[in-house]
Design a protein around this motif. Structure first.
Motif, mmCIF file in Angstrom:
data_model
loop_
_atom_site.group_PDB
_atom_site.id
_atom_site.type_symbol
_atom_site.label_atom_id
_atom_site.label_comp_id
_atom_site.label_asym_id
_atom_site.label_seq_id
_atom_site.Cartn_x
_atom_site.Cartn_y
_atom_site.Cartn_z
ATOM 1 N N SER A 167 10.714 69.639 42.779
ATOM 2 C CA SER A 167 9.598 68.705 42.671
ATOM 3 C C SER A 167 9.367 68.052 44.018
ATOM 4 N N MET A 168 8.181 67.465 44.185
ATOM 5 C CA MET A 168 7.865 66.813 45.456
ATOM 6 C C MET A 168 8.187 65.327 45.358
ATOM 7 N N PRO A 169 9.083 64.823 46.204
ATOM 8 C CA PRO A 169 9.402 63.385 46.167
ATOM 9 C C PRO A 169 8.138 62.550 46.306
ATOM 10 N N PHE A 170 8.131 61.407 45.655
ATOM 11 C CA PHE A 170 6.945 60.547 45.708
ATOM 12 C C PHE A 170 7.341 59.098 45.979
ATOM 13 N N ASN A 171 7.614 58.340 44.925
ATOM 14 C CA ASN A 171 8.023 56.943 45.131
ATOM 15 C C ASN A 171 9.549 56.882 45.174
ATOM 16 N N SER A 172 10.071 56.829 46.376
ATOM 17 C CA SER A 172 11.515 56.899 46.579
ATOM 18 C C SER A 172 12.056 55.569 47.088
ATOM 19 N N SER A 173 13.208 55.171 46.553
ATOM 20 C CA SER A 173 13.819 53.904 46.937
ATOM 21 C C SER A 173 15.333 54.028 46.863
ATOM 22 N N THR A 174 16.017 53.059 47.447
ATOM 23 C CA THR A 174 17.468 52.959 47.344
ATOM 24 C C THR A 174 17.814 51.485 47.154
ATOM 25 N N PRO A 175 19.033 51.173 46.732
ATOM 26 C CA PRO A 175 19.418 49.759 46.621
ATOM 27 C C PRO A 175 19.800 49.186 47.982
ATOM 28 N N VAL A 176 19.582 47.917 48.151
ATOM 29 C CA VAL A 176 20.035 47.183 49.331
ATOM 30 C C VAL A 176 20.568 45.835 48.859
ATOM 31 N N MET A 177 21.261 45.130 49.737
ATOM 32 C CA MET A 177 21.723 43.789 49.387
ATOM 33 C C MET A 177 20.816 42.760 50.060
ATOM 34 N N LEU A 178 20.276 41.844 49.265
ATOM 35 C CA LEU A 178 19.485 40.736 49.782
ATOM 36 C C LEU A 178 20.333 39.476 49.763
ATOM 37 N N TYR A 179 20.188 38.647 50.783
ATOM 38 C CA TYR A 179 20.985 37.422 50.830
ATOM 39 C C TYR A 179 20.178 36.275 51.439
ATOM 40 N N ASN A 180 20.564 35.090 51.076
ATOM 41 C CA ASN A 180 19.908 33.857 51.502
ATOM 42 C C ASN A 180 20.511 33.407 52.840
ATOM 43 N N LYS A 181 19.746 33.604 53.910
ATOM 44 C CA LYS A 181 20.261 33.273 55.240
ATOM 45 C C LYS A 181 20.500 31.768 55.401
ATOM 46 N N THR A 403 16.215 49.023 55.357
ATOM 47 C CA THR A 403 16.266 49.939 54.210
ATOM 48 C C THR A 403 16.159 51.388 54.677
ATOM 49 N N VAL A 404 15.323 51.628 55.683
ATOM 50 C CA VAL A 404 15.143 52.983 56.223
ATOM 51 C C VAL A 404 16.385 53.418 56.987
ATOM 52 N N ASP A 405 16.961 52.506 57.763
ATOM 53 C CA ASP A 405 18.178 52.835 58.522
ATOM 54 C C ASP A 405 19.312 53.252 57.584
ATOM 55 N N GLN A 406 19.476 52.526 56.475
ATOM 56 C CA GLN A 406 20.546 52.849 55.533
ATOM 57 C C GLN A 406 20.355 54.251 54.961
ATOM 58 N N LEU A 407 19.111 54.594 54.627
ATOM 59 C CA LEU A 407 18.822 55.922 54.090
ATOM 60 C C LEU A 407 19.107 57.002 55.118
ATOM 61 N N GLN A 408 18.631 56.814 56.338
ATOM 62 C CA GLN A 408 18.758 57.850 57.357
ATOM 63 C C GLN A 408 20.183 58.003 57.867
ATOM 64 N N GLU A 409 21.006 56.975 57.686
ATOM 65 C CA GLU A 409 22.406 57.069 58.092
ATOM 66 C C GLU A 409 23.303 57.617 56.984
ATOM 67 N N THR A 410 22.729 57.885 55.824
ATOM 68 C CA THR A 410 23.502 58.407 54.694
ATOM 69 C C THR A 410 24.018 59.815 54.977
ATOM 70 N N GLU A 411 25.292 60.046 54.656
ATOM 71 C CA GLU A 411 25.878 61.373 54.788
ATOM 72 C C GLU A 411 25.473 62.217 53.580
ATOM 73 N N SER A 412 25.106 63.448 53.825
ATOM 74 C CA SER A 412 24.707 64.342 52.742
ATOM 75 C C SER A 412 25.951 64.961 52.100
#
Length: 467
Positions: A167-181, A403-412
């Motif tokens: 299938s063709m990927p469409f709406n793709s996301s991953t989890p991240v941690m959000l925190y109150n600076k 969020t993009v950096d975390q995805l692109q640094e993921t090991e396959s």
């Protein structure tokens, strides 16, 4: 006189015969001319019909589950595709939730009533492959020589099975941690150096928690009671959800999420819950997001697609970080979430062509840039991140790039590629039940073992049914 009469009779007969012959020829010629004119008219009509048929716009129905801003952006993209050419017209139709859309598809899959395109969440992948109702997009990729190397590899990995992109990927996301600076600064923590490991989360959680007698005004850390986050925390340690390499090398027969990687996740939650530093806000996304906005929790896990809205609306400075991992493991990265677009196989070939052309249109950098900015979902084509509108957005909200950096640094690996089981929704529910039991005092290993046992049962039933 007699001879004259005979001559006159012969000549009269000849003239009559000639006249009759000429009349007959005239009628025949008129008829032939009429037939020729009618034939010419019919030929012209037929030619016009053929021409009209050749120029007729092919309509292809697209079932989707996007609502709100996602639906608005999607409909704008569909309209731009329809306006860009005259051959195809995509008709978007909202079908409710992912589960509702998939249920409807099951009743029409493989027939002419099926939509040309259906959006299905990632955990529906195994079912869609086994259903026999879909045409792998790899067929069109191979036929056309379409270059998929331009697309994000760590997104394609999930939907690639046995070397085929289904299938063709469409709406793709991953989890991240959000925190109150702001809360980090108040607690004496470095807002630009958030915790990375489970031990660091526990330590920061203690400093961030605020109590007033028996009342907790702010918890240090929270996780939504949703199986997806558990899966991600297991995978980033390199742990598998099911056997046979997460169901990638053979059909899975048992769950593995109750092993050491899964146990570490449950022990983290259990330890913080008993220490009073873990906030339980249930299974509703709105509730946990509201808890963060109102400063009832200082750190929590969310989807990358929700980052932009939270950053824009929170009354404090929001930080975004990678999801945490166990101190006993190496960080592997994240599994892609969201949904992809599938093509039906029981429909007219022209509709499949329309679907394929639309899928390719979606992957262009301009369209992916718009989609990323409008919704927060990843750009399937990473060249979109170089578009001016994205660079301007990132300059305003640098948290989005995390969020993009975390995805692109993921090991396959098989762990980050994600599990393939046809009963994934049921397995997720078992994990949710285990998390609820854990928060009510059940031993971490006991809660996980119960979830594993029930998941094994439904996997066995599904495998038996498929046989």
């Amino acid at each position: 006189m007699k001879k004259f009469l005979i001559y006159l009779l012969v000549m009269t007969s000849f003239l009559i015969v000639t006249a009759c012959s000429n009349d007959a020829e005239g009628e025949e010629n008129e008829e032939n001319e009429t037939n020729t004119e009618e034939s010419a008219t019919e030929s012209n009509d037929s030619s016009e019909e053929t021409s009209d048929s050749e120029n007729e716009t092919v309509e292809a129905v697209f079932w989707h589950a996007m609502s709100g801003a996602g639906q608005e952006s999607l409909e704008e993209i569909v309209q731009s595709f329809n306006d860009s050419q005259d051959n195809y017209r995509i008709i978007p139709e909202f079908q409710g939730s992912y589960e509702e859309a998939l249920t409807k598809f099951r009743s029409v899959g493989g027939t002419n009533d099926a939509p040309a395109i259906i959006q299905t969440f990632e955990v529906g992948t195994k079912y869609m492959i086994d259903s026999g109702f879909i045409e792998p997009v790899q067929s069109f990729i191979d036929e056309e020589g379409y270059d998929i190397s331009q697309l994000e590899e760590n997104i394609l990995n999930y939907y690639t099975v046995d070397g085929q992109l289904y299938s063709m990927p469409f709406n793709s996301s991953t989890p991240v941690m959000l925190y109150n600076k702001d809360a980090f600064e108040e607690a004496g923590l470095d807002p630009d150096n958030p915790p990375q490991t489970f031990a660091e989360i526990k330590e920061a959680g203690e400093k961030l928690t605020i109590t007033d007698g028996d009342n907790t005004e702010r918890y240090g850390f929270s996780i939504l009671n949703y199986g997806w986050f558990f899966e991600e925390l297991v995978a980033t340690q390199g742990g598998l959800f099911v056997n046979h390499d997460n169901g990638r090398t053979d059909d899975a027969t048992e769950a593995l999420f109750n092993e050491e990687e899964g146990l570490r996740v449950f022990e983290l939650i259990d330890d913080m819950n008993q220490a009073g530093t873990y906030g339980n806000f249930g299974s509703n996304w709105d509730d946990i997001r509201a808890a963060f906005q109102t400063e009832n929790t200082a750190m929590y896990l969310d989807s990358s697609a929700g980052v932009a809205n939270t950053v824009e609306t929170a009354p404090f400075d929001v930080g975004v970080s990678y999801i945490p991992y166990s101190d006993e493991a190496e960080r592997n990265g994240v599994i892609i979430g969201g949904a992809s677009l599938w093509m039906s196989n029981g429909i007219d070939e022209s509709q499949q062509e329309a679907a394929w052309e639309f899928m390719k249109y979606l992957q262009t950098s301009e369209i992916q840039a718009k989609w990323h900015i409008d919704t927060g979902y990843f750009a399937i084509n990473p060249s979109a991140y170089e578009e001016d509108i994205v660079q301007e957005k990132w300059e305003e909200y640098p948290q989005l790039k995390v969020t993009v950096d975390q995805l692109q640094e993921t090991e396959s690996t098989y762990a980050t590629q994600g599990a393939l089981i046809s009963v994934f929704p049921e397995a997720r529910q078992q994990v949710v039940t285990a998390m609820e039991n854990l928060l009510e005092g059940t031993d971490p290993q006991e809660a996980l073992d119960a979830a594993k046992e029930e998941t094994d049962r439904v996997i066995e039933q599904a495998n038996r049914a498929n046989q």
